[in-house]
Design a protein around this motif. Structure first.
Motif, mmCIF file in Angstrom:
data_model
loop_
_atom_site.group_PDB
_atom_site.id
_atom_site.type_symbol
_atom_site.label_atom_id
_atom_site.label_comp_id
_atom_site.label_asym_id
_atom_site.label_seq_id
_atom_site.Cartn_x
_atom_site.Cartn_y
_atom_site.Cartn_z
ATOM 1 N N GLU A 113 -6.375 8.020 4.864
ATOM 2 C CA GLU A 113 -5.301 7.037 4.874
ATOM 3 C C GLU A 113 -5.652 5.834 5.743
ATOM 4 O O GLU A 113 -6.482 5.900 6.640
ATOM 5 C CB GLU A 113 -4.001 7.676 5.383
ATOM 6 C CG GLU A 113 -3.392 8.696 4.425
ATOM 7 C CD GLU A 113 -3.996 10.071 4.589
ATOM 8 O OE1 GLU A 113 -4.887 10.225 5.462
ATOM 9 O OE2 GLU A 113 -3.607 10.983 3.852
ATOM 10 N N ARG A 114 -4.962 4.734 5.486
ATOM 11 C CA ARG A 114 -5.195 3.512 6.243
ATOM 12 C C ARG A 114 -4.754 3.690 7.690
ATOM 13 O O ARG A 114 -3.791 4.399 7.980
ATOM 14 C CB ARG A 114 -4.433 2.343 5.613
ATOM 15 C CG ARG A 114 -4.969 1.937 4.246
ATOM 16 C CD ARG A 114 -4.190 0.760 3.694
ATOM 17 N NE ARG A 114 -4.646 0.375 2.375
ATOM 18 C CZ ARG A 114 -5.646 -0.466 2.147
ATOM 19 N NH1 ARG A 114 -6.279 -1.007 3.160
ATOM 20 N NH2 ARG A 114 -6.000 -0.777 0.914
ATOM 21 N N ASP A 155 0.816 -1.212 0.000
ATOM 22 C CA ASP A 155 0.000 0.000 0.000
ATOM 23 C C ASP A 155 0.851 1.263 0.000
ATOM 24 O O ASP A 155 0.591 2.199 -0.763
ATOM 25 C CB ASP A 155 -0.918 0.018 1.228
ATOM 26 C CG ASP A 155 -1.845 -1.175 1.271
ATOM 27 O OD1 ASP A 155 -2.155 -1.716 0.195
ATOM 28 O OD2 ASP A 155 -2.242 -1.583 2.373
ATOM 29 N N GLU A 184 -4.695 -1.489 9.523
ATOM 30 C CA GLU A 184 -4.873 -1.786 8.098
ATOM 31 C C GLU A 184 -3.555 -1.806 7.328
ATOM 32 O O GLU A 184 -3.543 -2.141 6.150
ATOM 33 C CB GLU A 184 -5.811 -0.748 7.466
ATOM 34 C CG GLU A 184 -7.233 -0.813 7.992
ATOM 35 C CD GLU A 184 -8.068 0.375 7.550
ATOM 36 O OE1 GLU A 184 -9.240 0.167 7.200
ATOM 37 O OE2 GLU A 184 -7.542 1.512 7.548
ATOM 38 N N HIS A 185 -2.462 -1.449 7.986
ATOM 39 C CA HIS A 185 -1.174 -1.429 7.300
ATOM 40 C C HIS A 185 -0.776 -2.849 6.912
ATOM 41 O O HIS A 185 -1.039 -3.813 7.639
ATOM 42 C CB HIS A 185 -0.110 -0.817 8.213
ATOM 43 C CG HIS A 185 1.148 -0.454 7.499
ATOM 44 N ND1 HIS A 185 2.113 -1.377 7.177
ATOM 45 C CD2 HIS A 185 1.611 0.744 7.037
ATOM 46 C CE1 HIS A 185 3.117 -0.776 6.559
ATOM 47 N NE2 HIS A 185 2.814 0.513 6.456
#
Length: 694
Positions: A379-380, A139, A384-385
């Protein structure tokens, strides 16, 4: 309506103007730069200036207003309608929008009939380009490449201008353009580049745009990029009736190719330009403004202007140095509850941080406490990374070995599954084949058996032990080090995320319970993602997202070296932009500003941000000495205490001073009999003061 009548009417409304604002509003012909500090009534001036032009008889079709966002354009038009309620027909004909919106309209009038690529489509094109050359799709890598392409376009640079050594960007950009052209689409940045080329090469298109921008107003001018500025110079000619409004001290979008120097050098490109400074700050208290001014004065790339308070007094900003990120989040949570109990609505409070993933400790606590919040970033989140998602996938797979999504997430590394194999495996499972039997047809039996053994072992362990198994025994830690080095990032950039995860999961004895907690957290995060304020919810956001907003109470968390300023901003223009970020964060606060700098971050020593040092002064803070609080609890604003002689009271003000290697606090406490100041640590140690638990 005549101009004099319009100005007279302004004085009878909430749009009453001070002297500098009045000069900016009635200025008519020629170039004008309005340097508008925080809380100085910038939007009021732009709105009133448009109204004044209409009242002077200027046709609305000859006025163009450029705003930073679509939302700002809508708000601007609504405000002008409020100023001129009897002239809604005129207002409806005004050309108000973003640079990109104006450019897209121009392109459509001159033949463009395609579509504009959305962010997801652009990410998909970049992801496909990465897969084509055998690169893992991450990502953050996709985002970085997307930003790099955008940065070049906004600077009117081509692929030929990219250094030959940057083979990854060159390769991805080429495939990206090919995919985009195959759909006859433009991306967001193409709107500017193609409009610029059209205006340069087609005189009739330029004359058309110049006629509509005979009077041109540009808001947030400090965030203008090269493509926008070149377009502006074309549109402004030959009359140069251009008014730009901005503040170099609030320029925080260098990574988007914005150049605050355009505002600094405005008079060089537009000779005889008038400059008007809006210095009066109507938003923040005098003490907050003084604090912010001390910080921003350290920058070299700026106009020589200083915000001046309109509101006297106020509570001095507070510096707190909690032991770690957990204690920091706990302290903020306690202060939020006390401020709420003192009558400040949650939606008038905000917590700012430099990077989006830093909010996860606080989010955990807000969810546990049932306090509503809104995360105003796209942004994540931390959970969620991609680094965390892979570990969580292993945890989930240990409980459900038939989970195909988790199997593929793990399999790319543990089993060397290719994208093509993964797609084939998913198809086989969809057709009814058992997952593990189907996998035997594609991957090494030895690797498959080893993964099964690790999963079987993990089922009997705590989440903390499972994390250790995956990072240490299964090679994830080694991979993260290698990948960070390959990306040119600090060695522990990704490994440290696992350390943060360790702090989250160590209190759970059961994998299932942790995953239930995680599901609840993800549900709360999904619900909280909004770009606008939500009544009755506290606001969490990066400092970038805070631009243009204001709140009664603000907390800046993670104010340590490596976070704020960011580890990649080491000197020069990058460091100055980080300082501007801190300045923007501080000047969002009306009454209460608290800066928090944990003395430990990710298990290592944290150094208080140099920006905090500049604001609070070296006598209070030192970057060369770790400032730690005493063993007594840190005093918090609005904390309730009991005095042995004066009874119940509430802390209303806190100041700090350094004594040796410790930070000591002087508190002002409001009692029924009046206000008293006293030494916090000594009061607690002698038993004179006691904390009243909420």
């Amino acid at each position: 309506m005549h101009l004099n009548n319009f100005i007279a009417n302004l004085s009878r409304t909430k749009y009453q103007l001070n002297e500098s604002q009045h000069r900016a509003v009635i200025h008519r012909d020629g170039p004008l730069a309005v340097v508008a500090g925080p809380g100085s009534g910038k939007t009021r001036v732009v709105t009133a200036r448009v109204g004044a032009l209409l009242a002077s008889g200027i046709s609305p079709t000859h006025i163009t207003v450029t705003t930073f966002t679509k939302a700002a354009a809508i708000e601007m038009r609504n405000r002008i309608v409020q100023l001129l309620p009897d002239e809604q027909r005129l207002v409806s004909r005004l050309n108000i929008g973003t640079f990109h919106g104006h450019c897209l309209s121009l392109l459509k009038r001159h033949g463009f009939g395609g579509k504009v690529a959305l962010d997801k489509q652009k990410r998909d094109w970049i992801s496909a380009a990465l897969r084509k050359i055998g690169e893992e799709v991450k990502d953050d890598l996709v985002l970085n490449l997307q930003q790099a392409i955008s940065w070049h376009k906004n600077n009117l640079l081509l692929r030929e201008d990219v250094a030959a050594t940057n083979k990854l960007l060159l390769s991805v950009w080429a495939d990206y353009e090919e995919a985009k052209q195959s759909t006859a689409a433009l991306d967001f940045d193409d709107m500017l580049c193609e409009a610029y080329k059209l205006l340069k090469n087609e005189p009739h298109a330029l004359r058309e745009m110049q006629l509509g921008a005979e009077y041109l107003l540009v808001d947030e001018f400090q965030d203008t990029n090269t493509a926008q500025y070149e377009i502006l110079k074309l549109l402004a000619g030959p009359r140069n009736n251009v008014c730009v409004v901005g503040d170099t001290d609030q320029a925080i979008y260098g990574w988007r190719a914005a150049h605050p120097e355009f505002l600094l050098n405005f008079s060089k490109h537009f000779p005889h330009a008038e400059r008007i400074d809006l210095r009066h700050n109507y938003r923040s208290s005098a003490q907050i403004i003084s604090f912010a001014n001390r910080v921003i004065a350290q920058n070299l790339i700026r106009q020589a202007t200083t915000s001046e308070p309109v509101r006297p007094g106020g509570i001095a900003p507070i510096l707190l140095t909690p032991n770690n990120e957990w204690a920091e989040a706990k302290g903020v949570l306690n202060m939020v509850k006390r401020q709420r109990d003192a009558g400040i609505p949650l939606d008038e409070m905000a917590v700012f941080y430099r990077v989006n993933q830093y909010n996860h400790q606080l989010v955990n606590m807000l969810v546990a406490e049932g306090i509503p919040f809104v995360v105003r970033d796209k942004e994540r989140s931390f959970e969620e990374h991609w680094v965390i998602r892979e570990v969580v996938a292993f945890l989930k797979l240990s409980l459900d070995p038939t989970n195909i999504d988790c199997f593929l997430t793990i399999g790319r590394r543990q089993l060397s599954l290719s994208e093509e194999q993964g797609s084939k495996l998913r198809l086989l499972v969809r057709q009814g084949h058992p997952l593990w039997q189907a996998a035997q047809m594609m991957v090494s039996q030895e690797k498959l058996a080893k993964l099964w053994a690790n999963l079987h072992n993990a089922q009997k362990q705590t989440p903390l032990e499972v994390l250790r198994i995956y990072t240490d025994e299964m090679g994830y830690r080694q991979y993260l080090r290698w990948y960070a080095e390959r990306r040119g990032l600090p060695e522990l950039e990704y490994v440290n995320m696992c350390e943060e995860l360790r702090q989250d999961i160590e209190s759970f004895d059961d994998i299932g319970l942790y995953l239930q907690h995680l599901a609840k957290l993800e549900q709360a995060m999904a619900k909280s993602r909004r770009e606008e304020a939500v009544p009755g919810a506290i606001n969490l956001m990066t400092i970038h997202a805070a631009k243009g907003l204001e709140f009664v109470a603000v907390w800046i968390i993670g104010a340590i070296e490596g976070l704020l300023p960011h580890v990649l901003a080491t000197a020069g223009a990058e460091l100055e932009e980080e300082r501007r970020l801190f300045y923007v964060a501080c000047t969002r606060a009306k009454d209460h500003l608290t800066v928090l700098a944990p003395t430990q971050y990710r298990g290592k020593k944290g150094l208080i941000s140099r920006f905090a040092t500049e604001g609070f002064g070296a006598s209070t803070v030192s970057n060369t000495t770790t400032i730690t609080t005493s063993r007594t609890p840190v005093p918090l604003a609005q904390m309730m205490v009991h005095h042995s002689a004066r009874g119940l009271g509430r802390i209303v003000e806190i100041s700090a001073e350094t004594k040796g290697h410790s930070l000591e606090h002087i508190v002002a406490i409001e009692f029924a009999c009046g206000r008293s100041k006293m030494h916090w640590q000594i009061g607690l140690n002698l038993g004179v003061l006691k904390i009243v638990e909420s």
